[in-house]
Scaffold this active site. Structure first.
Site, PDB file in Angstrom:
ATOM      1  N   HIS A   1       0.852  -1.193   0.000  1.00 27.16           N
ATOM      2  CA  HIS A   1       0.000   0.000   0.000  1.00 27.16           C
ATOM      3  C   HIS A   1       0.888   1.245   0.000  1.00 27.16           C
ATOM      4  CE1 HIS A   1      -4.030   1.863   1.419  1.00 27.16           C
ATOM      5  NE2 HIS A   1      -3.216   2.850   1.082  1.00 27.16           N
TER       6      HIS A   1
ATOM      7  N   HIS B   1       1.128   4.914  -2.157  1.00 28.59           N
ATOM      8  CA  HIS B   1       0.696   5.867  -3.197  1.00 28.59           C
ATOM      9  C   HIS B   1       1.938   6.591  -3.708  1.00 28.59           C
ATOM     10  CE1 HIS B   1      -3.608   5.586  -2.029  1.00 28.59           C
ATOM     11  NE2 HIS B   1      -3.125   5.408  -0.811  1.00 28.59           N
TER      12      HIS B   1
ATOM     13  N   PRO C   1      -3.756   8.151 -12.440  1.00 33.18           N
ATOM     14  CA  PRO C   1      -3.327   8.800 -13.681  1.00 33.18           C
ATOM     15  C   PRO C   1      -3.931  10.203 -13.767  1.00 33.18           C
ATOM     16  CG  PRO C   1      -4.220   6.605 -14.110  1.00 33.18           C
ATOM     17  CD  PRO C   1      -4.516   6.918 -12.685  1.00 33.18           C
ATOM     18  N   ARG C   2      -3.073  11.167 -14.085  1.00 31.18           N
ATOM     19  CA  ARG C   2      -3.520  12.568 -14.158  1.00 31.18           C
ATOM     20  C   ARG C   2      -3.234  13.140 -15.528  1.00 31.18           C
ATOM     21  NH1 ARG C   2      -0.222  15.933 -11.041  1.00 31.18           N
ATOM     22  NH2 ARG C   2       0.808  14.032 -10.288  1.00 31.18           N
TER      23      ARG C   2
ATOM     24  N   ASP D   1      -9.616   7.834  -8.210  1.00 31.66           N
ATOM     25  CA  ASP D   1      -9.898   8.804  -7.151  1.00 31.66           C
ATOM     26  C   ASP D   1     -11.417   8.902  -7.031  1.00 31.66           C
ATOM     27  OD1 ASP D   1     -10.378  11.047  -5.586  1.00 31.66           O
ATOM     28  OD2 ASP D   1      -8.599  12.094  -6.319  1.00 31.66           O
TER      29      ASP D   1
ATOM     30  N   GLU E   1     -12.308   4.175   6.105  1.00 33.67           N
ATOM     31  CA  GLU E   1     -11.175   4.949   6.621  1.00 33.67           C
ATOM     32  C   GLU E   1     -11.680   5.962   7.650  1.00 33.67           C
ATOM     33  OE1 GLU E   1      -9.188   6.523   3.165  1.00 33.67           O
ATOM     34  OE2 GLU E   1      -7.516   7.231   4.378  1.00 33.67           O
TER      35      GLU E   1
ATOM     36  N   ASP F   1       1.572   3.505   3.267  1.00 32.29           N
ATOM     37  CA  ASP F   1       0.587   4.443   2.703  1.00 32.29           C
ATOM     38  C   ASP F   1       1.298   5.560   1.917  1.00 32.29           C
ATOM     39  OD1 ASP F   1      -2.014   5.117   2.149  1.00 32.29           O
ATOM     40  OD2 ASP F   1      -2.430   6.085   4.064  1.00 32.29           O
ATOM     41  N   ASP F   2       1.936   6.483   2.678  1.00 30.07           N
ATOM     42  CA  ASP F   2       2.571   7.653   2.058  1.00 30.07           C
ATOM     43  C   ASP F   2       3.857   7.940   2.824  1.00 30.07           C
ATOM     44  OD1 ASP F   2       0.293   8.595   0.213  1.00 30.07           O
ATOM     45  OD2 ASP F   2      -0.736   8.445   2.128  1.00 30.07           O
TER      46      ASP F   2
END
Ligand code: IMP
Ligand code: ZN
Length: 347
Positions: free
Chosen positions: A17, A19, A101-102, A141, A204, A286-287
């Site tokens: 996990h 990002h 994806p952006r 998202d 969450e 996570d981050d």
């Protein structure tokens, strides 16, 4: 480093996990800031340091700042290769990166070139001989709704077929207080039918039980966080039973949840609830950039908070192999790697 820290560093680990843009390190942020000085972004705007906490809303503001810094193919390539090398240096042997994806009109970045660039970074690291197997989950998202979710699924399906096994699944993430998962079920079902694995952020925040109950009917292949699923925190036994019946592993990110204030303290983290049940529980970051941590530290924190011996911690990292999305042959290779390292690391 004391002996104990050395153990967690040397422990071979699986990260499931992570990002991409939340995993950008201090050093990489510095490089990005020097590429774009006109944005006037300071490092304090992209990370939450030791002892600091933020509301979940504030955490999502941090991602917006990082997204401003990462808006070209060149940035994505640098960020992804740096992140992969950092995980490898931390003893991670298998990594599933996820990213949304952006499209950036100003720089010509498209969602397709976004995914292509992440794949290129994975291939580059492989060619360099970085000792880590990396796979990619394309992220939806939740705030962007049904149509974008369906487009993202189609993109993921294309890459699942053309990326030589690197794209293995789909992630559902984003601000949990925005949108409702029920509108995304057709897209998620389509993804599942075409062979993409599903990892969904579930419960969450406390208000999502009904949504989690619906999404669990898919069922997903893994759950991100699942903080408020169990009855002790307002969840329900029937939801827990669905997770247990389908044996759906949980991805648990201690520091992220403490700093994002969805759990009150490390010792009250829901790792305890699920681990005591013997349910597959995978420690993740996570981050790592935003929350200033790494996977060795997360294992160390879990072990010291819940009194896990080195042997129990080894077992925890070994069991994570069962939960990866790559095929059985990859699991076998990883088990072999763990076997080869066991006598040296688990002294
Ligand atoms: P990216 O997808 O690589 O751009 O990574 C940042 C994105 O990941 C954020 O904009 C969110 O959509 C998602 N994300 C990161 N951390 C969390 C979390 O704790 N909960 C939900 N979504 C998250
Ligand atoms: Zn997450």
């Amino acid at each position: 480093m004391d002996d104990d820290a050395v153990f967690y560093q040397e422990l071979p680990k699986v990260e499931l996990h992570a990002h991409l843009n939340g995993s950008v390190s201090f050093q990489t942020i510095e490089k990005l800031i020097s590429r774009k000085p006109h944005l006037n972004i300071e490092h304090s705007m992209t990370a939450i340091g030791k002892g600091q906490r933020r509301t979940l809303d504030e955490c999502f503001e941090v991602f917006k700042v990082i997204h401003k810094l990462v808006d070209t193919e060149e940035d994505i390539l640098m960020v992804a290769t740096d992140v992969i090398r950092e995980f490898a240096a931390d003893g991670v042997k298998y990594l599933e990166l996820r990213s949304t994806p952006r499209e950036e009109k100003d720089t010509g970045l498209t969602k397709r070139s976004y995914v292509e660039t992440v794949i290129k970074a994975i291939q580059q690291c492989k060619e360099e001989g970085v000792d880590i197997d990396v796979r990619f989950l394309v992220a939806i998202d939740r705030r962007n709704g049904t149509e974008v979710a369906m487009e993202t699924v189609k993109l993921a399906e294309d890459f699942m077929l053309s990326s030589d096994g690197l794209v293995v699944g789909l992630d559902l993430s984003g601000d949990p207080t925005v949108g409702h998962g029920k509108y995304l079920i057709p897209a998620l079902q389509k993804a599942k039918n075409s062979g993409l694995k599903l990892s969904l952020h579930l419960s969450e925040v406390p208000s999502q039980l009904e949504e989690s109950d619906l999404l669990l009917n898919l069922p997903p292949d893994r759950i991100g966080h699942g903080t408020f699923l169990h009855p002790e925190v307002g969840g329900s036994q029937s939801v827990v039973d669905k997770v247990l019946k389908n044996n759906i592993p949980l991805e648990l990110c201690l520091t992220s949840n403490v700093k994002g204030q969805t759990v009150p303290s490390y010792s009250k983290h829901h790792f305890k609830y699920w681990y005591q049940l013997g349910h597959p529980s995978v420690i993740c970051t996570d981050d790592k950039g935003v929350f200033c941590t790494d996977l060795s530290q997360e294992y160390h924190l879990a072990a010291s908070t819940f009194s896990l011996s080195h042997k129990a911690t080894w077992k925890l990292s070994h069991q994570a192999i069962d939960c990866i999305f790559a095929p059985e042959a990859v699991k076998e290779q990883l088990r072999q790697k763990w076997n080869d390292l066991e006598s040296r690391v688990l002294k």
